[in-house]
Scaffold this active site. Structure first.
Site, PDB file in Angstrom:
ATOM      1  N   LYS A  14       6.549  -3.298   5.981  1.00  0.00           N
ATOM      2  CA  LYS A  14       6.272  -2.741   7.152  1.00  0.00           C
ATOM      3  C   LYS A  14       6.645  -3.620   8.435  1.00  0.00           C
ATOM      4  O   LYS A  14       7.526  -2.985   9.292  1.00  0.00           O
ATOM      5  CB  LYS A  14       4.715  -2.358   7.212  1.00  0.00           C
ATOM      6  CG  LYS A  14       4.084  -1.949   8.452  1.00  0.00           C
ATOM      7  CD  LYS A  14       2.673  -1.850   8.671  1.00  0.00           C
ATOM      8  CE  LYS A  14       1.911  -3.289   8.620  1.00  0.00           C
ATOM      9  NZ  LYS A  14       1.763  -3.598  10.185  1.00  0.00           N
ATOM     10  N   ASN A  15       6.535  -4.827   8.398  1.00  0.00           N
ATOM     11  CA  ASN A  15       6.472  -5.491   9.638  1.00  0.00           C
ATOM     12  C   ASN A  15       8.325  -5.943   9.988  1.00  0.00           C
ATOM     13  O   ASN A  15       8.534  -6.611  10.907  1.00  0.00           O
ATOM     14  CB  ASN A  15       5.740  -6.759   9.633  1.00  0.00           C
ATOM     15  CG  ASN A  15       4.261  -6.362   9.928  1.00  0.00           C
ATOM     16  OD1 ASN A  15       4.043  -5.283  10.297  1.00  0.00           O
ATOM     17  ND2 ASN A  15       3.341  -7.263   9.695  1.00  0.00           N
TER      18      ASN A  15
ATOM     19  N   ARG B 240       0.474  -0.946  17.481  1.00  0.00           N
ATOM     20  CA  ARG B 240       0.838  -1.988  18.359  1.00  0.00           C
ATOM     21  C   ARG B 240       2.523  -1.852  18.490  1.00  0.00           C
ATOM     22  O   ARG B 240       3.149  -2.441  19.725  1.00  0.00           O
ATOM     23  CB  ARG B 240       0.218  -3.034  18.132  1.00  0.00           C
ATOM     24  CG  ARG B 240      -1.058  -3.374  18.765  1.00  0.00           C
ATOM     25  CD  ARG B 240      -1.595  -4.591  18.203  1.00  0.00           C
ATOM     26  NE  ARG B 240      -0.495  -5.499  18.482  1.00  0.00           N
ATOM     27  CZ  ARG B 240      -0.071  -5.681  19.767  1.00  0.00           C
ATOM     28  NH1 ARG B 240      -0.844  -5.435  20.849  1.00  0.00           N
ATOM     29  NH2 ARG B 240       0.683  -6.822  19.897  1.00  0.00           N
TER      30      ARG B 240
ATOM     31  N   CYS C 254      -7.067  -4.825  19.521  1.00  0.00           N
ATOM     32  CA  CYS C 254      -7.477  -4.247  18.404  1.00  0.00           C
ATOM     33  C   CYS C 254      -8.641  -5.014  17.840  1.00  0.00           C
ATOM     34  O   CYS C 254      -9.057  -6.129  18.311  1.00  0.00           O
ATOM     35  CB  CYS C 254      -6.436  -3.886  17.350  1.00  0.00           C
ATOM     36  SG  CYS C 254      -5.934  -5.499  16.712  1.00  0.00           S
TER      37      CYS C 254
ATOM     38  N   ARG D  18      -4.580  -9.294  21.554  1.00  0.00           N
ATOM     39  CA  ARG D  18      -3.218  -8.948  21.375  1.00  0.00           C
ATOM     40  C   ARG D  18      -2.456  -8.987  22.686  1.00  0.00           C
ATOM     41  O   ARG D  18      -1.707  -7.974  23.162  1.00  0.00           O
ATOM     42  CB  ARG D  18      -3.030  -7.840  20.591  1.00  0.00           C
ATOM     43  CG  ARG D  18      -3.799  -7.308  19.424  1.00  0.00           C
ATOM     44  CD  ARG D  18      -3.698  -8.376  18.353  1.00  0.00           C
ATOM     45  NE  ARG D  18      -2.438  -8.147  17.652  1.00  0.00           N
ATOM     46  CZ  ARG D  18      -2.117  -7.462  16.633  1.00  0.00           C
ATOM     47  NH1 ARG D  18      -2.933  -6.671  16.222  1.00  0.00           N
ATOM     48  NH2 ARG D  18      -0.821  -7.404  16.136  1.00  0.00           N
TER      49      ARG D  18
ATOM     50  N   ASP E 166      -1.994 -12.682   7.820  1.00  0.00           N
ATOM     51  CA  ASP E 166      -2.257 -11.303   7.103  1.00  0.00           C
ATOM     52  C   ASP E 166      -2.711 -11.479   5.684  1.00  0.00           C
ATOM     53  O   ASP E 166      -2.991 -10.287   5.007  1.00  0.00           O
ATOM     54  CB  ASP E 166      -0.777 -10.742   7.191  1.00  0.00           C
ATOM     55  CG  ASP E 166      -0.403 -10.121   8.762  1.00  0.00           C
ATOM     56  OD1 ASP E 166       0.503  -9.644   9.157  1.00  0.00           O
ATOM     57  OD2 ASP E 166      -1.416 -10.346   9.534  1.00  0.00           O
TER      58      ASP E 166
ATOM     59  N   ILE F  38      -4.560 -18.039  14.084  1.00  0.00           N
ATOM     60  CA  ILE F  38      -3.688 -16.960  14.966  1.00  0.00           C
ATOM     61  C   ILE F  38      -4.733 -16.155  15.611  1.00  0.00           C
ATOM     62  O   ILE F  38      -4.368 -15.768  16.634  1.00  0.00           O
ATOM     63  CB  ILE F  38      -2.723 -16.242  13.718  1.00  0.00           C
ATOM     64  CG1 ILE F  38      -2.149 -17.418  13.038  1.00  0.00           C
ATOM     65  CG2 ILE F  38      -1.875 -15.087  14.707  1.00  0.00           C
ATOM     66  CD1 ILE F  38      -0.930 -18.123  13.867  1.00  0.00           C
TER      67      ILE F  38
ATOM     68  N   ARG G  94      -2.202   2.613   6.803  1.00  0.00           N
ATOM     69  CA  ARG G  94      -1.107   1.958   7.670  1.00  0.00           C
ATOM     70  C   ARG G  94      -0.088   1.064   7.357  1.00  0.00           C
ATOM     71  O   ARG G  94       1.013   1.011   7.650  1.00  0.00           O
ATOM     72  CB  ARG G  94      -1.756   1.330   8.997  1.00  0.00           C
ATOM     73  CG  ARG G  94      -2.711   2.245   9.755  1.00  0.00           C
ATOM     74  CD  ARG G  94      -3.168   1.497  10.915  1.00  0.00           C
ATOM     75  NE  ARG G  94      -2.167   0.885  11.631  1.00  0.00           N
ATOM     76  CZ  ARG G  94      -2.318   0.110  12.699  1.00  0.00           C
ATOM     77  NH1 ARG G  94      -3.264  -0.056  13.186  1.00  0.00           N
ATOM     78  NH2 ARG G  94      -1.142  -0.459  13.302  1.00  0.00           N
TER      79      ARG G  94
END
Ligand code: EPZ
Length: 420
Positions: free
Chosen positions: A22-23, A92, A116, A121, A307, A329, A399
């Site tokens: 996804k990223n 985002r 979020c 962010r 993540d 993070i 998502r």
């Protein structure tokens, strides 16, 4: 809003295939705005966020067609340059169109992404990098207004209080490829998804070196062409399934995982007594009867990925002893703690650190999904909990995970999606 119902306690066995990242796919899709020639992306996951990004590209004058895991983007109308609030607030990463729009169209009006559940962010580093390239940037009515008569190469330092920025590096990189002259980006993000973006841009005719290292050097070019490119596999989905195999004691063969992108997690799992090995392109997890406690701290790549923090915490709640997880993070990224505790985990939060007492017998419960990865941790916990777990608001999972319930069912899990 859909929910998942999971009957825990099943051993998972079989082969699961990892989807495209996804990223990586999100900035790659944004990068197609840098040319009016057609681009074909392969191995694109079928996710809510991808659909949001392709809708945004449509608003920005691109024709987008999807067939299976192949997405074809062809920008034809470059007169538009606004990314509206209702799309950016949903995702985002839409903010990643700022760099390409600025570089290609000389202006952009992009909604500020806002915060979020995992944190504020901020986007100060994105702005710093684009201003260094000569963009005029102001913020009004919740939008970034950016303009330039022509970007010029610069030496940019993109490190912030929390280290490098992934999408900040992506935005500045996508602007620099069409800037006049040489740009260096110091303290660039080293994530595999940024390396994938650099490879994609080079396939379009860009001149980028240092991808995957903290120093990127870009020689600006006049224009870029279309290309045909395969998206890198999703290391976070792979890590999530590795932890599913570990927790359910099953024999899962994970296809398409690149262990080279998961070194920090593989190293951490070895500390708790689980050995991840690759055999003929398939990744398997071997574990002992008991799991040992350990400590983990999330850091920019190649450190332990934030993540996978929530998913690791679900696994550590089963380990012997006390584990300590520190989130460097997103210090507030602990929405999963309260929900895991409702399932019998014993986790205490002290600022950016969670103390996990371990050896918990997890029991099924009704829990609430919050952010994407916290929700994945609840699925993992539900797979091993005694009894039934109901996870509400699974749109968070949709998502970032391509058909996770179908993949888990194929491995023997009892998991149903109930439409509400
Ligand atoms: C990317 O978000 C990922 N999203 C996130 O994945 C991931 O958690 C994050 O990188 C960290 O690895 C995408 O790639 C679409 P950052 P991004 O800018 O780029 C601070 C998921 O679950 N910062 O690398 O938004 C920031 O507050 C998502 O798939 C600034 O201070 O993250 C954070 O503490 C969640 N100023 C740290 O840097 C800035 O201008 C890393 O953020 C930008 C960021």
């Amino acid at each position: 809003m859909d929910k998942f119902i999971i009957e825990g306690g099943r051993e998972l066995n079989g082969v699961v295939e990892i989807s495209g990242a996804k990223n990586a796919a999100l900035p790659l899709l944004a990068a197609t705005l840098l040319t009016t020639e057609p681009c074909t992306l392969r191995n694109v996951p079928d996710l809510r966020d991808i659909r949001t990004m392709t809708a945004l590209l449509g608003e920005l004058g691109a024709q987008v067609e999807r067939s299976g895991t192949e997405v074809r983007c062809h920008t034809q109308n470059e007169s538009l340059s606004e990314a509206p609030y209702d799309l950016v607030r949903q995702m985002r990463a839409s903010f990643c169109v700022l760099g390409p729009l600025l570089a290609r169209r000389g202006k952009a009006r992009v909604s500020l992404p806002g915060g979020c559940v995992i944190g504020l962010r901020p986007i100060d580093l994105h702005i710093k990098g684009l201003r260094a390239l000569g963009a005029e940037i102001k913020i009004e009515h919740g939008y970034i207004l950016a303009e330039t008569k022509g970007l010029r190469g610069a030496d940019i330092y993109l490190g912030g209080a929390f280290g490098s920025t992934v999408t900040g590096t992506a935005n500045v990189l996508m602007a620099a490829v069409l800037a006049e002259g040489i740009t260096t980006i110091e303290n660039a993000a080293c994530e595999p998804e940024i390396a994938d973006l650099a490879a994609f841009l080079n396939a379009m005719g860009a001149k980028i070196s240092g991808a995957g290292t903290p120093t990127l050097v870009i020689e600006g070019v006049k224009s870029l062409g279309g290309c045909d490119y395969e998206v890198v596999p999703d290391r976070i989905e792979a890590g999530t399934f590795i932890l599913a195999a570990l927790m359910t004691r099953g024999d899962i063969a994970i296809k398409g995982a690149r262990l080279g992108h998961l070194r920090a997690m593989v190293d951490k799992l070895a500390e708790i007594g689980a050995h991840v090995c690759e055999d003929d392109g398939l990744v398997r997890v071997r574990r002992g009867e008991r799991l040992a406690a350990t400590d983990a701290t999330t850091l920019p790549y190649p450190g332990f990925p934030t993540d996978l923090q929530a998913q690791l915490m679900a696994a550590l709640s089963l380990a012997d002893g006390i584990s300590v997880v520190t989130e460097k993070i997103y210090p507030d990224r602990f929405m999963h703690v309260a929900e895991l505790n409702r399932m019998g985990a014993q986790i205490r939060k002290e600022g950016p650190t969670a103390i996990i007492m371990g050896q918990s017998e997890l029991s099924g419960a009704q829990v609430m999904a919050s952010d994407l990865r916290a929700s994945a941790a609840l699925v993992l916990a539900g797979l091993v909990a005694k009894g039934s777990t109901e996870i509400l608001r699974v749109y968070h999972i949709d998502r970032g995970y391509d058909g996770i319930e179908k993949k888990l069912r194929a491995l023997g899990a009892v998991i149903e999606r109930v439409k509400e």
